[in-house]
Scaffold this motif. Structure first.
Motif, PDB file in Angstrom:
ATOM      1  N   VAL A  79      -6.020   6.749  16.436  1.00  0.00           N
ATOM      2  CA  VAL A  79      -4.653   7.154  16.091  1.00  0.00           C
ATOM      3  C   VAL A  79      -4.660   8.650  15.809  1.00  0.00           C
ATOM      4  O   VAL A  79      -5.557   9.167  15.131  1.00  0.00           O
ATOM      5  N   ASP A  80      -3.656   9.348  16.334  1.00  0.00           N
ATOM      6  CA  ASP A  80      -3.564  10.789  16.129  1.00  0.00           C
ATOM      7  C   ASP A  80      -3.398  11.085  14.639  1.00  0.00           C
ATOM      8  O   ASP A  80      -2.718  10.356  13.911  1.00  0.00           O
ATOM      9  N   TYR A  81      -4.009  12.190  14.191  1.00  0.00           N
ATOM     10  CA  TYR A  81      -3.982  12.527  12.767  1.00  0.00           C
ATOM     11  C   TYR A  81      -2.586  12.917  12.285  1.00  0.00           C
ATOM     12  O   TYR A  81      -2.296  12.800  11.106  1.00  0.00           O
ATOM     13  N   SER A  82      -1.725  13.362  13.184  1.00  0.00           N
ATOM     14  CA  SER A  82      -0.371  13.753  12.782  1.00  0.00           C
ATOM     15  C   SER A  82       0.614  12.596  12.890  1.00  0.00           C
ATOM     16  O   SER A  82       1.810  12.777  12.644  1.00  0.00           O
ATOM     17  N   CYS A  83       0.137  11.412  13.249  1.00  0.00           N
ATOM     18  CA  CYS A  83       1.003  10.242  13.446  1.00  0.00           C
ATOM     19  C   CYS A  83       1.472   9.697  12.089  1.00  0.00           C
ATOM     20  O   CYS A  83       0.701   9.618  11.132  1.00  0.00           O
ATOM     21  N   THR A  84       2.722   9.312  12.008  1.00  0.00           N
ATOM     22  CA  THR A  84       3.262   8.732  10.781  1.00  0.00           C
ATOM     23  C   THR A  84       3.354   7.210  10.932  1.00  0.00           C
ATOM     24  O   THR A  84       3.348   6.698  12.058  1.00  0.00           O
ATOM     25  N   PRO A  85       3.435   6.469   9.831  1.00  0.00           N
ATOM     26  CA  PRO A  85       3.587   5.012   9.928  1.00  0.00           C
ATOM     27  C   PRO A  85       4.846   4.596  10.682  1.00  0.00           C
ATOM     28  O   PRO A  85       4.848   3.560  11.356  1.00  0.00           O
ATOM     29  N   GLU A  86       5.906   5.386  10.591  1.00  0.00           N
ATOM     30  CA  GLU A  86       7.135   5.054  11.301  1.00  0.00           C
ATOM     31  C   GLU A  86       6.937   5.109  12.813  1.00  0.00           C
ATOM     32  O   GLU A  86       7.458   4.275  13.554  1.00  0.00           O
ATOM     33  N   GLU A  87       6.156   6.091  13.279  1.00  0.00           N
ATOM     34  CA  GLU A  87       5.887   6.205  14.712  1.00  0.00           C
ATOM     35  C   GLU A  87       5.026   5.054  15.206  1.00  0.00           C
ATOM     36  O   GLU A  87       5.237   4.530  16.307  1.00  0.00           O
ATOM     37  N   VAL A  88       4.050   4.642  14.402  1.00  0.00           N
ATOM     38  CA  VAL A  88       3.215   3.497  14.774  1.00  0.00           C
ATOM     39  C   VAL A  88       4.074   2.235  14.799  1.00  0.00           C
ATOM     40  O   VAL A  88       3.937   1.388  15.691  1.00  0.00           O
ATOM     41  N   GLN A  89       4.994   2.106  13.848  1.00  0.00           N
ATOM     42  CA  GLN A  89       5.876   0.942  13.809  1.00  0.00           C
ATOM     43  C   GLN A  89       6.767   0.894  15.044  1.00  0.00           C
ATOM     44  O   GLN A  89       6.959  -0.173  15.626  1.00  0.00           O
ATOM     45  N   GLN A  90       7.288   2.028  15.467  1.00  0.00           N
ATOM     46  CA  GLN A  90       8.117   2.063  16.676  1.00  0.00           C
ATOM     47  C   GLN A  90       7.308   1.677  17.907  1.00  0.00           C
ATOM     48  O   GLN A  90       7.831   1.015  18.808  1.00  0.00           O
ATOM     49  N   HIS A  91       6.035   2.077  17.933  1.00  0.00           N
ATOM     50  CA  HIS A  91       5.184   1.766  19.086  1.00  0.00           C
ATOM     51  C   HIS A  91       4.933   0.260  19.193  1.00  0.00           C
ATOM     52  O   HIS A  91       4.882  -0.285  20.288  1.00  0.00           O
ATOM     53  N   PHE A  92       4.770  -0.414  18.042  1.00  0.00           N
ATOM     54  CA  PHE A  92       4.459  -1.846  18.043  1.00  0.00           C
ATOM     55  C   PHE A  92       5.687  -2.728  17.796  1.00  0.00           C
ATOM     56  O   PHE A  92       5.540  -3.935  17.641  1.00  0.00           O
ATOM     57  N   GLN A  93       6.885  -2.143  17.743  1.00  0.00           N
ATOM     58  CA  GLN A  93       8.092  -2.905  17.448  1.00  0.00           C
ATOM     59  C   GLN A  93       8.392  -3.943  18.529  1.00  0.00           C
ATOM     60  O   GLN A  93       8.907  -5.019  18.228  1.00  0.00           O
TER      61      GLN A  93
END
Length: 160
Positions: A38-52
């Motif tokens: 996971v990219d170091y600048s990634c936020t939990p919201e972005e990860v959530q959108q990716h797996f939504q």
């Protein structure tokens, strides 16, 4: 606060509660996936959108070091077990230009840590693990190849 601590202490000693908590952990891990790279600048919201698209995301955990910097991996917990199979299909997908590694989360079993022995270092030499044993008397105690010689006292030897 004291009552809460005492309650936790008594529950830790109860084997039935420990077995129930272990079963709860296994059930949670069955609904979770590990996301690596996971990219170091990634936020939990972005990860959530990716797996939504896989299902309803319950929790995102991005692990950090002691300084608060991300370690480069995350855990995604879903509400349904079926969402894990959908999330595994997102293996090798891209997020922030990095290829994600998605695997099912494994359950840690207490006391089952595999022991990895230390490999011998060829540059260190052999180190015995037993009590000290003096070397055999194959060599002279005066050095390599040296033989003790009689030395005359100082007054008789002008070159000494």
């Amino acid at each position: 606060m004291q009552a809460k601590v005492e309650k936790e202490m008594s529950s830790a000693e109860d084997p039935l509660t420990a077995a129930a908590s272990q079963a709860n952990k296994e059930e949670l891990d069955a609904r979770s996936v590990f996301v690596g790279n996971v990219d170091y600048s990634c936020t939990p919201e972005e990860v959530q959108q990716h797996f939504q698209a896989c299902g309803t995301v319950n929790r995102i955990t991005i692990r950090t070091d002691k300084f608060g910097q991300p370690k480069g991996y995350a855990y995604v917990e879903f509400l349904e077990v079926e969402a894990v199979q959908e999330a595994l299909l997102l293996n090798e997908s891209e997020l922030h230009g990095r290829q994600l590694k998605v695997t099912s989360k494994r359950t840690n079993v207490p006391g089952m840590k595999q022991f990895r022995g230390r490999r011998p270092n060829p540059y260190m030499g052999f180190r015995a693990r037993g009590p000290y044993m003096p070397p055999p008397f194959m060599f002279s105690p005066y050095g390599y190849g040296k033989v003790p010689r009689f030395r005359a006292p100082m007054r008789y030897n002008p070159y000494y």
